[in-house]
Design an enzyme around this catalytic site. Structure first.
Site, PDB file in Angstrom:
ATOM      1  N   GLU A 120      -7.385  -1.164 -10.483  1.00 13.11           N
ATOM      2  CA  GLU A 120      -8.244  -0.138  -9.869  1.00 13.11           C
ATOM      3  C   GLU A 120      -9.267  -0.884  -9.013  1.00 13.11           C
ATOM      4  OE1 GLU A 120      -8.702   3.321  -9.612  1.00 13.11           O
ATOM      5  OE2 GLU A 120     -10.458   2.712  -8.464  1.00 13.11           O
ATOM      6  N   ASP A 145      -6.922  -4.859  -5.712  1.00 10.92           N
ATOM      7  CA  ASP A 145      -6.192  -3.976  -4.810  1.00 10.92           C
ATOM      8  C   ASP A 145      -4.771  -3.765  -5.357  1.00 10.92           C
ATOM      9  OD1 ASP A 145      -4.578  -3.047  -2.671  1.00 10.92           O
ATOM     10  OD2 ASP A 145      -6.019  -3.839  -1.227  1.00 10.92           O
ATOM     11  N   ASP A 166       0.072   5.502  -7.178  1.00 10.56           N
ATOM     12  CA  ASP A 166      -0.620   6.790  -7.036  1.00 10.56           C
ATOM     13  C   ASP A 166      -1.900   6.604  -6.216  1.00 10.56           C
ATOM     14  OD1 ASP A 166      -1.487   9.379  -7.466  1.00 10.56           O
ATOM     15  OD2 ASP A 166      -2.297   8.966  -9.461  1.00 10.56           O
TER      16      ASP A 166
HETATM   17  N1  SAM Z   1      -3.253   7.343 -11.407  1.00 10.61           N
HETATM   18  C1  SAM Z   1      -4.465   8.061 -11.814  1.00 10.61           C
HETATM   19  C2  SAM Z   1      -4.090   9.130 -12.801  1.00 10.61           C
HETATM   20  O1  SAM Z   1      -2.969   9.668 -12.710  1.00 10.61           O
HETATM   21  O2  SAM Z   1      -4.881   9.423 -13.688  1.00 10.61           O
HETATM   22  C3  SAM Z   1      -5.207   8.642 -10.647  1.00 10.61           C
HETATM   23  C4  SAM Z   1      -5.437   7.683  -9.516  1.00 10.61           C
HETATM   24  S1  SAM Z   1      -6.277   8.335  -8.138  1.00 10.61           S
HETATM   25  C5  SAM Z   1      -5.143   9.418  -7.377  1.00 10.61           C
HETATM   26  C6  SAM Z   1      -6.281   6.968  -7.037  1.00 10.61           C
HETATM   27  C7  SAM Z   1      -7.187   5.828  -7.476  1.00 10.61           C
HETATM   28  O3  SAM Z   1      -6.924   4.703  -6.642  1.00 10.61           O
HETATM   29  C8  SAM Z   1      -8.677   6.090  -7.353  1.00 10.61           C
HETATM   30  O4  SAM Z   1      -9.280   5.871  -8.597  1.00 10.61           O
HETATM   31  C9  SAM Z   1      -9.170   5.061  -6.325  1.00 10.61           C
HETATM   32  O5  SAM Z   1     -10.463   4.548  -6.615  1.00 10.61           O
HETATM   33  C10 SAM Z   1      -8.137   3.980  -6.465  1.00 10.61           C
HETATM   34  N2  SAM Z   1      -7.897   3.132  -5.288  1.00 10.61           N
HETATM   35  C11 SAM Z   1      -8.056   3.401  -3.968  1.00 10.61           C
HETATM   36  N3  SAM Z   1      -7.595   2.376  -3.221  1.00 10.61           N
HETATM   37  C12 SAM Z   1      -7.122   1.444  -4.089  1.00 10.61           C
HETATM   38  C13 SAM Z   1      -6.460   0.196  -3.935  1.00 10.61           C
HETATM   39  N4  SAM Z   1      -6.202  -0.305  -2.727  1.00 10.61           N
HETATM   40  N5  SAM Z   1      -6.081  -0.467  -5.048  1.00 10.61           N
HETATM   41  C14 SAM Z   1      -6.305   0.045  -6.280  1.00 10.61           C
HETATM   42  N6  SAM Z   1      -6.930   1.215  -6.487  1.00 10.61           N
HETATM   43  C15 SAM Z   1      -7.311   1.922  -5.408  1.00 10.61           C
END
Ligand code: SAM
Length: 282
Positions: A120, A145, A166
């Protein structure tokens, strides 16, 4: 990074994603051999549905709340049981106040030998996530990332398992970034299963991603869609979809049972529907 999943927890997109996630775990547990899940965009792990953020949008009321309130036919109940049991266990008093995100759902369904890697990028959300799993030897939380994680942590040493992808879709070229990262990961681990979630807004980008997968030689590609439809002129997202690379052979049939039922209880207006398409056969 402005996206916070708390505003969307338990919505119709999560219903599709988490029903699929639970079915993947059930499938991998058919064999005794341990497996690993890599959840590249993990969020905070679980969500307080009484919080200011979730109350502001109330999206879960159009999603998980309707699933829990519905009369569930036996064939559907059997497939949803693992996921809904986790939701019910988190809410022992009956009122729905806590919703398991993908990390908590996966963790609760895993066996002692299975492992979960969570990445995350948002610093505040990462802190909540790592606090939640502090001291849990089966779970590794990494402030990284997710696109880089796919390049670094695959194949897992268990050589079995799947990647849940996701993203937040905040940046304009997210689909292209995702396509490149997934292809890179698939080249490192062609036998892995990849489950990719996305909103059904930009159909051209989705098609481009599928074409790129096909052109690279991916041979087992399944597409799922669940659309609530437009509840009003301001509705931004019709619904969501998932693409699976190397899905369990059982998944398409399971989804042909689940998705029409979800659609029957979650539809909101014109354009609602569902779809299960094997894009490229095995
Ligand atoms: N998978 C989670 C669930 O089902 O409970 C929800 C995830 S949410 C749709 C997307 C998440 O990705 C957010 O918490 C955001 O902060 C994080 N995020 C955004 N860009 C990212 C990146 N490049 N790498 C990792 N996390 C990232």
């Amino acid at each position: 990074m402005n996206y916070r999943h708390a505003y969307h927890a338990g919505n119709i997109g999560d219903v599709l994603k988490h029903a699929v996630l639970a079915r993947l775990i059930v499938y991998f547990q058919r064999k005794e051999k341990p497996f690993r899940i890599l959840d590249t965009h993990a969020g905070i792990g679980q969500y307080d549905l009484t919080s200011e953020e979730t109350r502001k949008t109330g999206e879960w009321q159009q999603g998980i709340a309707k699933v829990l309130d519905a009369d569930i036919p036996n064939a559907v109940a059997a497939l949803l049981q693992p996921w809904l049991e986790v939701v019910r266990d988190l809410n022992p008093d009956g009122a729905l106040e806590t919703y398991p995100g993908s990390p908590v759902l996966a963790r609760r369904l895993m066996r002692r030998s299975d492992r979960l890697t969570l990445t995350e990028l948002h610093p505040v959300d990462f802190k909540s996530l790592s606090d939640l799993f502090a001291g849990d030897f089966q779970v590794k939380t990494i402030h990284l990332d997710g696109w880089l994680a796919m390049g670094s942590f695959l194949p897992p040493k268990e050589k079995r398992g799947f990647v849940l992808i996701d993203p937040a879709f905040e940046v304009a070229d997210e689909f292209d970034r995702m396509t490149v990262s997934v292809l890179k990961a698939w080249k490192r681990w062609a036998g892995g299963t990849y489950a990719i979630w996305y909103p059904l807004k930009d159909t051209r980008s989705i098609g481009r991603m599928h074409d790129a997968f096909a052109a690279a030689g991916i041979r087992d590609l399944l597409s799922l869609e669940l659309k609530a439809g437009k509840s009003g002129p301001d509705t931004r997202m019709l619904g969501s979809g998932m693409t699976l690379i190397n899905p369990p052979f059982t998944l398409a049939d399971e989804m042909r049972t689940l998705l029409p039922w979800f659609n029957s209880i979650l539809h909101q207006g014109p354009g609602s529907g569902w779809d299960v398409t094997q894009l490229i056969g095995e």
